[in-house]
Enzyme design. Sequence first.
Site, PDB file in Angstrom:
ATOM      1  N   CYS A   8       0.855  -1.182   0.000  1.00 27.52           N
ATOM      2  CA  CYS A   8       0.000   0.000   0.000  1.00 27.52           C
ATOM      3  C   CYS A   8       0.893   1.234   0.000  1.00 27.52           C
ATOM      4  CB  CYS A   8      -0.998   0.001   1.157  1.00 27.52           C
ATOM      5  SG  CYS A   8      -0.303   0.304   2.788  1.00 27.52           S
ATOM      6  N   ARG A  14      -3.208  -0.480   5.542  1.00 23.36           N
ATOM      7  CA  ARG A  14      -3.803  -1.589   4.779  1.00 23.36           C
ATOM      8  C   ARG A  14      -2.861  -2.755   4.547  1.00 23.36           C
ATOM      9  NH1 ARG A  14      -5.958   1.611  -0.264  1.00 23.36           N
ATOM     10  NH2 ARG A  14      -3.953   2.625   0.134  1.00 23.36           N
ATOM     11  N   ASP A 128      -8.881   3.574   1.671  1.00 22.27           N
ATOM     12  CA  ASP A 128      -7.754   3.899   2.528  1.00 22.27           C
ATOM     13  C   ASP A 128      -8.264   4.482   3.849  1.00 22.27           C
ATOM     14  OD1 ASP A 128      -5.423   4.705   3.733  1.00 22.27           O
ATOM     15  OD2 ASP A 128      -4.571   5.543   1.895  1.00 22.27           O
TER      16      ASP A 128
END
Length: 155
Positions: A8, A14, A128
């Site tokens: 990420c 994440r 996100d």
Amino acid sequence: MNRICFVCHGNICRSPMAEFIMKKLVSDKGLEKEFYIVSKATHTDEIWNGVGSRIYPPAQAQMNKKGIPFDSEKRAVLLEKTDYDKYDLFIGMDRENIRSMQYILGADRQGKIKKLLDYTEQGGNVSDPWYTRDFDRAYSDIYKGCEALLKSLFE
């Protein structure tokens, strides 16, 4: 051995959640010896003087809430071009991650770069939580993606 690198933007939300969720799923099936799982960043936003930030506290809280063991000392690490030959799969969380991975890793001549939710029926991007603050949604998407990814490896 299945060598998987989750990726990420900053490697603090994440991708570390995906790393530790996948490790738990693999462990639950007794497959630890068949996998090597890490996570990395596409940008240095969370890395200063070669030292990465730890997993973002709300991401840690989400994993604690869901019973996902994780390394609280894990720090953000930058994806490098030389990683291409070290891993079998590079799993990005969204389109932007995929573009950045292609830029960093170069031509994906072996088809190793994939998006996590492409393994699910829903497809799309893992939102996100750095921006949305919705760690429940990010966790749910990542968990579903990791389950589908693991299943795909044994079909």
